[in-house]
Scaffold this motif. Structure first.
Motif, PDB file in Angstrom:
ATOM      1  N   SER A  90       0.815  -1.212   0.000  1.00  0.00           N
ATOM      2  CA  SER A  90       0.000   0.000   0.000  1.00  0.00           C
ATOM      3  C   SER A  90       0.846   1.258   0.000  1.00  0.00           C
ATOM      4  O   SER A  90       1.940   1.286   0.560  1.00  0.00           O
ATOM      5  CB  SER A  90      -0.915   0.007   1.230  1.00  0.00           C
ATOM      6  N   SER A  91       0.302   2.287  -0.607  1.00  0.00           N
ATOM      7  CA  SER A  91       0.947   3.607  -0.577  1.00  0.00           C
ATOM      8  C   SER A  91       0.406   4.439   0.585  1.00  0.00           C
ATOM      9  O   SER A  91       0.779   5.605   0.741  1.00  0.00           O
ATOM     10  CB  SER A  91       0.700   4.344  -1.900  1.00  0.00           C
ATOM     11  N   GLU A  92      -0.466   3.838   1.384  1.00  0.00           N
ATOM     12  CA  GLU A  92      -1.064   4.548   2.524  1.00  0.00           C
ATOM     13  C   GLU A  92       0.013   4.992   3.515  1.00  0.00           C
ATOM     14  O   GLU A  92       0.882   4.214   3.899  1.00  0.00           O
ATOM     15  CB  GLU A  92      -2.067   3.631   3.237  1.00  0.00           C
ATOM     16  N   SER A  93      -0.060   6.259   3.923  1.00  0.00           N
ATOM     17  CA  SER A  93       0.927   6.785   4.863  1.00  0.00           C
ATOM     18  C   SER A  93       0.321   7.096   6.228  1.00  0.00           C
ATOM     19  O   SER A  93       1.045   7.470   7.154  1.00  0.00           O
ATOM     20  CB  SER A  93       1.572   8.061   4.302  1.00  0.00           C
ATOM     21  N   SER A  94      -0.990   6.928   6.358  1.00  0.00           N
ATOM     22  CA  SER A  94      -1.650   7.209   7.630  1.00  0.00           C
ATOM     23  C   SER A  94      -1.259   6.164   8.667  1.00  0.00           C
ATOM     24  O   SER A  94      -1.549   4.975   8.517  1.00  0.00           O
ATOM     25  CB  SER A  94      -3.169   7.208   7.457  1.00  0.00           C
ATOM     26  N   LEU A  95      -0.587   6.612   9.725  1.00  0.00           N
ATOM     27  CA  LEU A  95      -0.159   5.687  10.775  1.00  0.00           C
ATOM     28  C   LEU A  95      -1.358   5.030  11.454  1.00  0.00           C
ATOM     29  O   LEU A  95      -1.296   3.870  11.857  1.00  0.00           O
ATOM     30  CB  LEU A  95       0.693   6.427  11.800  1.00  0.00           C
ATOM     31  N   LEU A  98      -2.573   2.189   9.194  1.00  0.00           N
ATOM     32  CA  LEU A  98      -1.614   1.086   9.184  1.00  0.00           C
ATOM     33  C   LEU A  98      -1.570   0.391  10.544  1.00  0.00           C
ATOM     34  O   LEU A  98      -1.260  -0.801  10.619  1.00  0.00           O
ATOM     35  CB  LEU A  98      -0.224   1.612   8.822  1.00  0.00           C
ATOM     36  N   PRO A 111       5.709  -0.819   0.912  1.00  0.00           N
ATOM     37  CA  PRO A 111       5.237   0.425   0.306  1.00  0.00           C
ATOM     38  C   PRO A 111       4.894   0.193  -1.161  1.00  0.00           C
ATOM     39  O   PRO A 111       5.317  -0.797  -1.769  1.00  0.00           O
ATOM     40  CB  PRO A 111       6.445   1.358   0.454  1.00  0.00           C
ATOM     41  N   SER A 229       7.730   4.422  15.902  1.00  0.00           N
ATOM     42  CA  SER A 229       9.098   4.309  15.414  1.00  0.00           C
ATOM     43  C   SER A 229      10.052   4.087  16.581  1.00  0.00           C
ATOM     44  O   SER A 229      10.083   4.881  17.525  1.00  0.00           O
ATOM     45  CB  SER A 229       9.513   5.571  14.652  1.00  0.00           C
TER      46      SER A 229
END
Length: 268
Positions: A90-95, A98, A111, A229
């Protein structure tokens, strides 16, 4: 003992875009994966999974009739399919979005677009979930290691338990949060604590501080598992409270194996 190689894998690819499906299949073929079936939506994926001929599911996040999370949760809900590794592409960047996948026991998040190294790591992580390889310790038998596993997500506990069991760990006690863990720590002896960070009632930091400041438990190694992280300043401060190691979610076998060898295979 089951030993699959990458070339043995039969992968179900769930991708609504014909172009993306061809690209991903080509990359899988280059990694020596030749058994690839392609479907476009959740309903088709569930139908294929029920045939019991799938080793790994690789799925996009957004599908016409739902999402990859629906497929992942479907896998984990059935005993017959709960051990099938799931990889998200997925190209999703919403933490936040995810996070749901990480808590549900995803094997890897790739990614979009991804590099061959991302795919190799994901396939390796999936293989390690499918295969069993007992961790060899020189000081004692891995089967005697007593682990307290603390996580408020049942799916996350199931995933971590599976990783640990594949390494030969048999004595695993589960707790839903830090407060629940304390009831076990007061009555039982443990060689290792594996705890989530974010939990209700008592989080991983509070639990770690209790373990470190209690003379009866201060010696127990602590691995903290988090979807945050592990390189952040916040998590660095957490480690300074006495946590021996930080692990990202997804909980990867190679990383965990190295940490266990470092924490358990040394003289006092």
């Amino acid at each position: 003992m089951q030993t699959l190689s990458i070339s043995d894998l039969h992968i179900l690819l769930v991708e609504p875009s014909d172009t993306q499906a061809k690209i991903i299949k080509s990359l899988l073929n280059k990694e020596d994966v030749n058994g690839v079936d392609i479907v476009k939506n959740v309903a088709q994926a569930k139908h294929e999974i029920q045939k019991h001929n799938v080793d790994v599911v690789v799925s996009a996040m957004y599908l016409a009739d739902g999402s990859g999370l629906d497929i992942l949760q479907h896998l984990k809900a059935e005993n017959a399919t709960s051990n099938i590794p799931f990889m998200l592409v997925s190209s999703e960047s919403s933490l936040k979005k995810l996070e749901n996948f990480k808590q549900s026991g995803v094997a890897a998040i790739l990614p979009k677009p991804f590099e061959p190294i991302h795919l190799q790591r994901g396939l390796n992580a999936s293989l390690q979930l499918l295969n069993t390889e007992e961790l060899d310790l020189s000081l004692f038998d891995i089967r005697d290691v007593r682990v307290l596993l603390v996580d408020d997500s049942r799916l996350a506990r199931n995933h971590i338990r599976r990783v640990l069991e594949n390494m030969g760990i048999e004595a695993i006690t589960e707790a839903e949060n830090g407060a629940h863990a304390l009831t076990f720590l007061k009555d039982q002896a443990f060689d290792l604590v594996v705890t989530d960070y974010n939990m209700p009632e008592m989080d991983g930091r509070e639990l770690s501080e209790f373990i470190r400041f209690n003379p009866e438990t201060t010696h127990i190694p602590i691995i903290m598992v988090t979807s945050e992280s592990t390189n952040s300043t916040h998590m660095t401060n957490i480690q300074q409270t006495g946590v021996n190691a930080l692990c990202d979610k997804p909980f990867e076998s190679d990383e965990v194996r190295n940490i266990l060898a470092r924490l358990l295979d040394h003289a006092d």
